[in-house]
Motif scaffolding. Structure first.
Motif, PDB file in Angstrom:
ATOM      1  N   ILE A 227       0.812  -1.217   0.000  1.00 60.99           N
ATOM      2  CA  ILE A 227       0.000   0.000   0.000  1.00 60.99           C
ATOM      3  C   ILE A 227       0.845   1.267   0.000  1.00 60.99           C
ATOM      4  N   ASP A 228       1.875   1.311   0.853  1.00 64.44           N
ATOM      5  CA  ASP A 228       2.641   2.548   1.022  1.00 64.44           C
ATOM      6  C   ASP A 228       3.781   2.709   0.021  1.00 64.44           C
ATOM      7  N   SER A 229       4.421   1.610  -0.355  1.00 59.03           N
ATOM      8  CA  SER A 229       5.591   1.709  -1.239  1.00 59.03           C
ATOM      9  C   SER A 229       5.264   1.412  -2.699  1.00 59.03           C
ATOM     10  N   VAL A 230       4.534   0.347  -2.940  1.00 60.86           N
ATOM     11  CA  VAL A 230       4.243  -0.057  -4.324  1.00 60.86           C
ATOM     12  C   VAL A 230       2.991   0.637  -4.846  1.00 60.86           C
ATOM     13  N   GLY A 231       1.927   0.582  -4.081  1.00 57.55           N
ATOM     14  CA  GLY A 231       0.661   1.182  -4.502  1.00 57.55           C
ATOM     15  C   GLY A 231      -0.246   0.151  -5.148  1.00 57.55           C
ATOM     16  N   LEU A 232      -1.507   0.153  -4.748  1.00 56.46           N
ATOM     17  CA  LEU A 232      -2.445  -0.830  -5.268  1.00 56.46           C
ATOM     18  C   LEU A 232      -2.700  -0.673  -6.759  1.00 56.46           C
ATOM     19  N   ASP A 233      -2.472   0.544  -7.285  1.00 57.54           N
ATOM     20  CA  ASP A 233      -2.707   0.786  -8.703  1.00 57.54           C
ATOM     21  C   ASP A 233      -1.439   0.599  -9.551  1.00 57.54           C
ATOM     22  N   SER A 234      -0.361   0.142  -8.928  1.00 54.08           N
ATOM     23  CA  SER A 234       0.893  -0.072  -9.649  1.00 54.08           C
ATOM     24  C   SER A 234       0.803  -1.322 -10.530  1.00 54.08           C
ATOM     25  N   PRO A 235       1.450  -1.313 -11.700  1.00 58.58           N
ATOM     26  CA  PRO A 235       1.471  -2.515 -12.545  1.00 58.58           C
ATOM     27  C   PRO A 235       2.214  -3.680 -11.878  1.00 58.58           C
ATOM     28  N   HIS A 236       2.984  -3.372 -10.840  1.00 60.61           N
ATOM     29  CA  HIS A 236       3.730  -4.411 -10.118  1.00 60.61           C
ATOM     30  C   HIS A 236       2.974  -4.931  -8.896  1.00 60.61           C
ATOM     31  N   ALA A 237       1.784  -4.381  -8.645  1.00 57.00           N
ATOM     32  CA  ALA A 237       1.046  -4.736  -7.437  1.00 57.00           C
ATOM     33  C   ALA A 237       0.714  -6.223  -7.387  1.00 57.00           C
ATOM     34  N   GLY A 238       0.445  -6.836  -8.533  1.00 56.33           N
ATOM     35  CA  GLY A 238       0.048  -8.235  -8.576  1.00 56.33           C
ATOM     36  C   GLY A 238       1.057  -9.160  -7.917  1.00 56.33           C
ATOM     37  N   THR A 239       2.345  -8.881  -8.117  1.00 53.76           N
ATOM     38  CA  THR A 239       3.392  -9.708  -7.521  1.00 53.76           C
ATOM     39  C   THR A 239       3.315  -9.677  -6.003  1.00 53.76           C
ATOM     40  N   TYR A 240       3.090  -8.480  -5.456  1.00 49.58           N
ATOM     41  CA  TYR A 240       3.042  -8.332  -4.003  1.00 49.58           C
ATOM     42  C   TYR A 240       1.720  -8.844  -3.431  1.00 49.58           C
ATOM     43  N   ILE A 241       0.656  -8.741  -4.195  1.00 52.13           N
ATOM     44  CA  ILE A 241      -0.621  -9.311  -3.753  1.00 52.13           C
ATOM     45  C   ILE A 241      -0.492 -10.826  -3.632  1.00 52.13           C
ATOM     46  N   LYS A 242       0.207 -11.429  -4.588  1.00 54.35           N
ATOM     47  CA  LYS A 242       0.432 -12.879  -4.519  1.00 54.35           C
ATOM     48  C   LYS A 242       1.251 -13.235  -3.289  1.00 54.35           C
ATOM     49  N   GLN A 243       2.295 -12.458  -2.996  1.00 56.59           N
ATOM     50  CA  GLN A 243       3.095 -12.690  -1.791  1.00 56.59           C
ATOM     51  C   GLN A 243       2.222 -12.563  -0.548  1.00 56.59           C
ATOM     52  N   MET A 244       1.354 -11.553  -0.528  1.00 49.58           N
ATOM     53  CA  MET A 244       0.459 -11.337   0.602  1.00 49.58           C
ATOM     54  C   MET A 244      -0.467 -12.534   0.790  1.00 49.58           C
ATOM     55  N   GLN A 245      -1.011 -13.050  -0.291  1.00 52.22           N
ATOM     56  CA  GLN A 245      -1.904 -14.208  -0.224  1.00 52.22           C
ATOM     57  C   GLN A 245      -1.172 -15.439   0.305  1.00 52.22           C
ATOM     58  N   ASN A 246       0.075 -15.613  -0.105  1.00 54.67           N
ATOM     59  CA  ASN A 246       0.866 -16.755   0.376  1.00 54.67           C
ATOM     60  C   ASN A 246       1.158 -16.628   1.870  1.00 54.67           C
ATOM     61  N   ILE A 247       1.486 -15.416   2.306  1.00 55.56           N
ATOM     62  CA  ILE A 247       1.745 -15.168   3.726  1.00 55.56           C
ATOM     63  C   ILE A 247       0.472 -15.408   4.533  1.00 55.56           C
ATOM     64  N   ASP A 248      -0.649 -14.906   4.033  1.00 54.15           N
ATOM     65  CA  ASP A 248      -1.923 -15.092   4.724  1.00 54.15           C
ATOM     66  C   ASP A 248      -2.259 -16.575   4.865  1.00 54.15           C
ATOM     67  N   ALA A 249      -2.067 -17.327   3.791  1.00 49.36           N
ATOM     68  CA  ALA A 249      -2.386 -18.763   3.818  1.00 49.36           C
ATOM     69  C   ALA A 249      -1.503 -19.494   4.830  1.00 49.36           C
ATOM     70  N   ASP A 250      -0.208 -19.165   4.849  1.00 52.05           N
ATOM     71  CA  ASP A 250       0.717 -19.796   5.783  1.00 52.05           C
ATOM     72  C   ASP A 250       0.364 -19.437   7.222  1.00 52.05           C
ATOM     73  N   ASN A 251       0.071 -18.166   7.454  1.00 47.97           N
ATOM     74  CA  ASN A 251      -0.306 -17.719   8.796  1.00 47.97           C
ATOM     75  C   ASN A 251      -1.590 -18.396   9.280  1.00 47.97           C
ATOM     76  N   GLN A 252      -2.541 -18.555   8.372  1.00 45.00           N
ATOM     77  CA  GLN A 252      -3.826 -19.155   8.757  1.00 45.00           C
ATOM     78  C   GLN A 252      -3.668 -20.607   9.176  1.00 45.00           C
ATOM     79  N   VAL A 253      -2.826 -21.345   8.459  1.00 45.78           N
ATOM     80  CA  VAL A 253      -2.584 -22.740   8.827  1.00 45.78           C
ATOM     81  C   VAL A 253      -1.980 -22.806  10.231  1.00 45.78           C
TER      82      VAL A 253
END
Length: 212
Positions: free
Chosen positions: A52-78
């Motif tokens: 949110i603060d460094s890359v920006g949700l509207d950045s063309p690179h946001a998808g890479t970090y969203i995927k990382q976020m989803q992986n972290i969330d999944a690992d944390n949830q387990v």
């Protein structure tokens, strides 16, 4: 060395995704749990700060970090599910406020099933000062939003409008929302929070037709 060993054992057990969990008959090692939960909070919040603060949700690179976020969330949830199954939602007086935030953040960033399962216990603990009542209010709002109902405290925003602009989800009795927010410990009014989120706020906002 003993403390380090217990932390390693705990992390190893939380990483055994395919193994069935068992109710423990031993007193929880709160020091070890505190370290593990604080690390989970750090991962959860750090990736979101970067996105949110460094890359920006509207950045063309946001998808890479969203995927990382989803992986972290999944690992944390387990890992959190193992803790919840063994010990339940632990009181913050036993593990500290920061570690206790791990229960909120990780459940809040999961799915409606996990939220519905643990929200009643979260609310009970918040009512006796053993969990953060502001965070509890935010989870209640998110559950209501996901169910297509009006929220209570105005903490949730979404792109539900036809114009696709970020907007505060409709609020029940919006005229008195700031009084309720103050009672639950929110620092900002709903208007100030909307400005912080760069979201549209309309006191008379109606639920989307498809959710009625």
């Amino acid at each position: 060395m003993k403390q380090l060993l217990s932390i390693v054992i705990l992390i190893t057990s939380l990483s055994c995704y395919g193994q069935a969990t068992r109710q423990t008959t031993h007193k929880p090692n709160y020091d070890s749990l505190r370290i593990v939960l604080e690390e989970m909070v750090y991962k959860d919040q750090n990736i979101r700060r970067i996105l949110i603060d460094s890359v920006g949700l509207d950045s063309p690179h946001a998808g890479t970090y969203i995927k990382q976020m989803q992986n972290i969330d999944a690992d944390n949830q387990v890992k959190l599910n193992v803790i919840l199954d063994k010990y339940g939602w632990i009181e913050q007086s036993k593990i500290g406020k920061k570690a206790a935030e791990g229960f909120f953040y990780i459940v809040q960033h999961s799915d409606i099933a996990l939220m519905e399962k643990w929200f009643p216990e979260f609310k009970r603990l918040a009512s006796i000062g053993e969990a953060d009542k502001t965070a509890c209010a935010m989870m209640e709002d998110r559950l209501l939003m996901w169910k297509g109902k009006k929220q209570i405290y105005g903490s949730q925003a979404s792109t539900f409008r036809e114009d696709k602009k970020l907007a505060v989800w409709p609020i029940e009795d919006a005229r008195n929302v700031n009084k309720r927010r103050k009672e639950m410990g929110f620092d900002l009014t709903v208007e100030q929070n909307a400005a912080r989120l760069k979201a549209v706020y309309n006191e008379n906002e109606q639920l989307p037709t498809k959710n009625k």
